[in-house]
Design a protein around this motif. Sequence first.
Motif, PDB file in Angstrom:
ATOM      1  N   ILE A 108       0.843  -1.205   0.000  1.00  0.00           N
ATOM      2  CA  ILE A 108       0.000   0.000   0.000  1.00  0.00           C
ATOM      3  C   ILE A 108       0.873   1.249   0.000  1.00  0.00           C
ATOM      4  CG2 ILE A 108      -0.353   0.268   2.510  1.00  0.00           C
ATOM      5  CD1 ILE A 108      -2.942   0.791  -0.278  1.00  0.00           C
ATOM      6  N   ALA A 109       2.015   1.202   0.665  1.00  0.00           N
ATOM      7  CA  ALA A 109       2.921   2.360   0.656  1.00  0.00           C
ATOM      8  C   ALA A 109       3.378   2.670  -0.768  1.00  0.00           C
ATOM      9  CB  ALA A 109       4.125   2.081   1.558  1.00  0.00           C
ATOM     10  N   ARG A 110       3.750   1.638  -1.510  1.00  0.00           N
ATOM     11  CA  ARG A 110       4.205   1.846  -2.889  1.00  0.00           C
ATOM     12  C   ARG A 110       3.060   2.296  -3.796  1.00  0.00           C
ATOM     13  NH1 ARG A 110       9.385   0.542  -3.577  1.00  0.00           N
ATOM     14  NH2 ARG A 110      10.371  -0.917  -2.120  1.00  0.00           N
ATOM     15  N   ALA A 111       1.863   1.723  -3.590  1.00  0.00           N
ATOM     16  CA  ALA A 111       0.710   2.118  -4.403  1.00  0.00           C
ATOM     17  C   ALA A 111       0.352   3.583  -4.158  1.00  0.00           C
ATOM     18  CB  ALA A 111      -0.481   1.211  -4.099  1.00  0.00           C
ATOM     19  N   LEU A 112       0.399   4.000  -2.906  1.00  0.00           N
ATOM     20  CA  LEU A 112       0.099   5.399  -2.576  1.00  0.00           C
ATOM     21  C   LEU A 112       1.130   6.337  -3.189  1.00  0.00           C
ATOM     22  CD1 LEU A 112      -0.972   5.041   1.171  1.00  0.00           C
ATOM     23  CD2 LEU A 112      -2.417   5.911  -0.684  1.00  0.00           C
ATOM     24  N   LYS A 113       2.405   5.985  -3.065  1.00  0.00           N
ATOM     25  CA  LYS A 113       3.449   6.853  -3.618  1.00  0.00           C
ATOM     26  C   LYS A 113       3.311   6.981  -5.139  1.00  0.00           C
ATOM     27  CE  LYS A 113       7.260   9.342  -3.267  1.00  0.00           C
ATOM     28  NZ  LYS A 113       7.519   9.763  -4.638  1.00  0.00           N
ATOM     29  N   ALA A 114       3.012   5.876  -5.794  1.00  0.00           N
ATOM     30  CA  ALA A 114       2.849   5.912  -7.247  1.00  0.00           C
ATOM     31  C   ALA A 114       1.692   6.835  -7.644  1.00  0.00           C
ATOM     32  CB  ALA A 114       2.615   4.504  -7.782  1.00  0.00           C
ATOM     33  N   GLU A 115       0.592   6.763  -6.887  1.00  0.00           N
ATOM     34  CA  GLU A 115      -0.555   7.620  -7.182  1.00  0.00           C
ATOM     35  C   GLU A 115      -0.275   9.084  -6.860  1.00  0.00           C
ATOM     36  OE1 GLU A 115      -3.322   7.468  -8.827  1.00  0.00           O
ATOM     37  OE2 GLU A 115      -2.854   5.405  -9.358  1.00  0.00           O
ATOM     38  N   MET A 116       0.421   9.327  -5.752  1.00  0.00           N
ATOM     39  CA  MET A 116       0.773  10.706  -5.401  1.00  0.00           C
ATOM     40  C   MET A 116       1.638  11.330  -6.489  1.00  0.00           C
ATOM     41  SD  MET A 116       1.568  10.369  -1.316  1.00  0.00           S
ATOM     42  CE  MET A 116       0.420   9.522  -0.219  1.00  0.00           C
ATOM     43  N   ASP A 117       2.575  10.537  -7.020  1.00  0.00           N
ATOM     44  CA  ASP A 117       3.422  11.032  -8.106  1.00  0.00           C
ATOM     45  C   ASP A 117       2.595  11.264  -9.367  1.00  0.00           C
ATOM     46  OD1 ASP A 117       5.567  10.881  -6.408  1.00  0.00           O
ATOM     47  OD2 ASP A 117       6.401   9.043  -7.283  1.00  0.00           O
ATOM     48  N   GLN A 119      -0.610  11.874  -9.661  1.00  0.00           N
ATOM     49  CA  GLN A 119      -1.552  12.986  -9.509  1.00  0.00           C
ATOM     50  C   GLN A 119      -0.867  14.289  -9.087  1.00  0.00           C
ATOM     51  OE1 GLN A 119      -5.119  11.988  -7.203  1.00  0.00           O
ATOM     52  NE2 GLN A 119      -4.889   9.806  -7.706  1.00  0.00           N
ATOM     53  N   ASP A 120       0.449  14.230  -8.870  1.00  0.00           N
ATOM     54  CA  ASP A 120       1.196  15.378  -8.349  1.00  0.00           C
ATOM     55  C   ASP A 120       0.530  15.901  -7.075  1.00  0.00           C
ATOM     56  OD1 ASP A 120       3.198  17.257  -8.157  1.00  0.00           O
ATOM     57  OD2 ASP A 120       2.211  18.703  -9.486  1.00  0.00           O
ATOM     58  N   ARG A 121       0.251  14.977  -6.167  1.00  0.00           N
ATOM     59  CA  ARG A 121      -0.455  15.316  -4.925  1.00  0.00           C
ATOM     60  C   ARG A 121       0.215  14.593  -3.761  1.00  0.00           C
ATOM     61  NH1 ARG A 121      -5.708  14.751  -2.114  1.00  0.00           N
ATOM     62  NH2 ARG A 121      -6.199  16.905  -1.578  1.00  0.00           N
ATOM     63  N   PRO A 122       1.371  15.053  -3.298  1.00  0.00           N
ATOM     64  CA  PRO A 122       2.043  14.396  -2.173  1.00  0.00           C
ATOM     65  C   PRO A 122       1.270  14.627  -0.874  1.00  0.00           C
ATOM     66  CG  PRO A 122       3.212  16.397  -2.788  1.00  0.00           C
ATOM     67  CD  PRO A 122       2.131  16.210  -3.806  1.00  0.00           C
ATOM     68  N   LEU A 123       0.860  13.548  -0.238  1.00  0.00           N
ATOM     69  CA  LEU A 123       0.061  13.656   0.988  1.00  0.00           C
ATOM     70  C   LEU A 123       0.871  13.235   2.202  1.00  0.00           C
ATOM     71  CD1 LEU A 123      -3.354  12.032  -0.104  1.00  0.00           C
ATOM     72  CD2 LEU A 123      -2.661  14.432  -0.236  1.00  0.00           C
ATOM     73  N   PRO A 124       0.675  13.922   3.332  1.00  0.00           N
ATOM     74  CA  PRO A 124       1.286  13.455   4.577  1.00  0.00           C
ATOM     75  C   PRO A 124       0.650  12.148   5.016  1.00  0.00           C
ATOM     76  CG  PRO A 124      -0.149  15.343   4.992  1.00  0.00           C
ATOM     77  CD  PRO A 124      -0.092  15.169   3.512  1.00  0.00           C
ATOM     78  N   CYS A 125       1.477  11.263   5.578  1.00  0.00           N
ATOM     79  CA  CYS A 125       1.005   9.935   5.969  1.00  0.00           C
ATOM     80  C   CYS A 125       1.406   9.605   7.406  1.00  0.00           C
ATOM     81  CB  CYS A 125       1.609   8.864   5.057  1.00  0.00           C
ATOM     82  SG  CYS A 125       1.114   8.973   3.336  1.00  0.00           S
TER      83      CYS A 125
END
Length: 221
Positions: A108-117, A119-125
């Motif tokens: 899930i960490a890798r999936a989130l990072k891939a999506e943040m990149d 969407q250009d939307r880095p989210l705090p976790c």
Amino acid sequence: MSESAASRLLAVREDIAQAERETGRAEGSVQLIAVSKTFGAEEIRPVIEAGQRVFGENRVQESQQKWPGLRQEYSDLELHLIGPLQSNKAREAVALFDVIHTVDREKIARALKAEMDRQDRPLPCFIQINTGEEPQKAGIAPGEADAFIALCRNEIGLDVIGLMCIPPADEAPGPHFALLQKIAGRNGLERLSMGMSGDYPIAVGFGATHVRVGSAIFGAR
């Protein structure tokens, strides 16, 4: 509903302020996340009208049904995902939420990072720690926490800002809050997402920076 929800919100805020005073915490150092899972927009709106701006939801799909409309009405809302996340929902989660509290495995960490990149939307976790090592509950075991925090930060590149836990329902929460505080301290993490309707004043005493309160505000589900 509106009056009682608003008055309960006020009472919770007063409890947090009192706990801050009693434990020597700075006023306003604890952020209240109003947990609105299972409640519809019409039940949430009075709490927004009473001044609450930070909300927590457990499920991506449920959140998609009510929050886009509310956000059109109120542009300054902040939405936290506090429930378990499947990797196939990472795209929707990154698009909808502002903070993720439940990173608990490498996939899930890798999936989130891939999506943040993407969407250009880095989210705090936050990383979820299973302090009671309960097999039915999500979260990284305490003994694996340091390595997983390092992986998420250094290799995957997530913006890890803190830790989250849900203590076992049948145990005193204090030792679990203390354990989370200890793991966070040795990893240089200052934010702790811990404490719910039954124990949030206790959590404040153990350094909680975010408390997740639902039924004490919205009433029984």
